[in-house]
Scaffold this active site. Structure first.
Site, PDB file in Angstrom:
ATOM      1  N   LYS A  11       0.811  -1.223   0.000  1.00  0.00           N
ATOM      2  CA  LYS A  11       0.000   0.000   0.000  1.00  0.00           C
ATOM      3  C   LYS A  11       0.850   1.283   0.000  1.00  0.00           C
ATOM      4  CE  LYS A  11      -3.967  -2.087   2.310  1.00  0.00           C
ATOM      5  NZ  LYS A  11      -5.008  -1.854   3.324  1.00  0.00           N
ATOM      6  N   TYR A  51     -12.420  -1.717  -3.725  1.00  0.00           N
ATOM      7  CA  TYR A  51     -12.901  -1.905  -2.348  1.00  0.00           C
ATOM      8  C   TYR A  51     -14.426  -1.756  -2.240  1.00  0.00           C
ATOM      9  CZ  TYR A  51      -8.288  -2.161  -0.096  1.00  0.00           C
ATOM     10  OH  TYR A  51      -7.039  -2.563   0.345  1.00  0.00           O
ATOM     11  N   ASN A 114      -2.125   0.190   6.793  1.00  0.00           N
ATOM     12  CA  ASN A 114      -1.611  -1.072   7.338  1.00  0.00           C
ATOM     13  C   ASN A 114      -0.724  -1.839   6.354  1.00  0.00           C
ATOM     14  OD1 ASN A 114      -3.651  -1.857   5.666  1.00  0.00           O
ATOM     15  ND2 ASN A 114      -4.760  -3.091   7.164  1.00  0.00           N
ATOM     16  N   HIS A 117      -2.358  -5.442   1.623  1.00  0.00           N
ATOM     17  CA  HIS A 117      -3.683  -6.063   1.488  1.00  0.00           C
ATOM     18  C   HIS A 117      -3.468  -7.476   0.955  1.00  0.00           C
ATOM     19  CE1 HIS A 117      -7.812  -6.836   0.239  1.00  0.00           C
ATOM     20  NE2 HIS A 117      -7.292  -7.307  -0.876  1.00  0.00           N
ATOM     21  N   GLU A 128      -9.976 -10.515  -7.419  1.00  0.00           N
ATOM     22  CA  GLU A 128      -8.981  -9.450  -7.220  1.00  0.00           C
ATOM     23  C   GLU A 128      -7.807  -9.585  -8.193  1.00  0.00           C
ATOM     24  OE1 GLU A 128      -9.863  -8.338  -2.558  1.00  0.00           O
ATOM     25  OE2 GLU A 128      -8.000  -9.357  -3.046  1.00  0.00           O
TER      26      GLU A 128
END
Ligand code: CMP
Length: 140
Positions: A11, A51, A114, A117, A128
């Site tokens: 990320k 998302y 975080n 993913h 995905e």
């Protein structure tokens, strides 16, 4: 045990801090093989679509903003039980709850930022992976 494929995203919080290599080393050390990879800068529309499953959650807007704020590295990982193994090495979504040695414990800044993913099921992994890669871009 079955050989699986899963989608991994490094990320913006991690690409900004130049942590791509360190994160990939942890994935490889966990027995996962990178079989496709690209660095992209998602548009807000792309992040929103990726998302969409979270669209009714209170953090959705912030998530879309964070995921489109800087480049990400998207990868297809392959290995025995790759979906669960990747989630294990990532650690819990909230870094405060992530186990010692996991990516999120070591690198994540917060529950939102975080660092990584990973797909959460075989069906999600298929969707995905197809969101970012064509079959010819995946080379085991
Ligand atoms: P990820 O595994 O990419 O899936 C959804 C993301 O939403 C999650 O990691 C976090 O980056 C973000 N997020 C922000 N707040 C929360 C929250 N309270 N619970 C779960 N995910 C959150």
């Amino acid at each position: 045990m079955a050989t699986e494929r899963t989608l991994s995203i490094i990320k913006p919080d991690a690409t900004r801090r130049n942590l791509v290599g360190k994160i990939i080393a942890k994935l490889e050390d966990a027995g996962l093989r990178v079989v496709a990879m690209k660095r992209i800068h998602m548009t807000p529309a792309q992040a929103a679509a990726f998302y969409a499953v979270h669209k009714d959650r209170p953090f959705y807007q912030e998530l879309v903003e964070q995921m489109s704020a800087a480049p990400v590295v998207v990868q297809v990982l392959e290995g025995e039980n790759a979906i669960a193994r990747n989630r294990e090495v990532m650690g819990a979504t909230n870094p405060a709850q992530a186990a010692e040695g996991t990516i999120r414990r070591e690198f994540a800044l917060s529950i939102g930022e975080n660092s990584v993913h990973g797909s959460d099921s075989a069906e999600t992994a298929r969707q995905e992976i197809a969101f970012f890669f064509s079959e010819t871009e995946i080379v085991g």
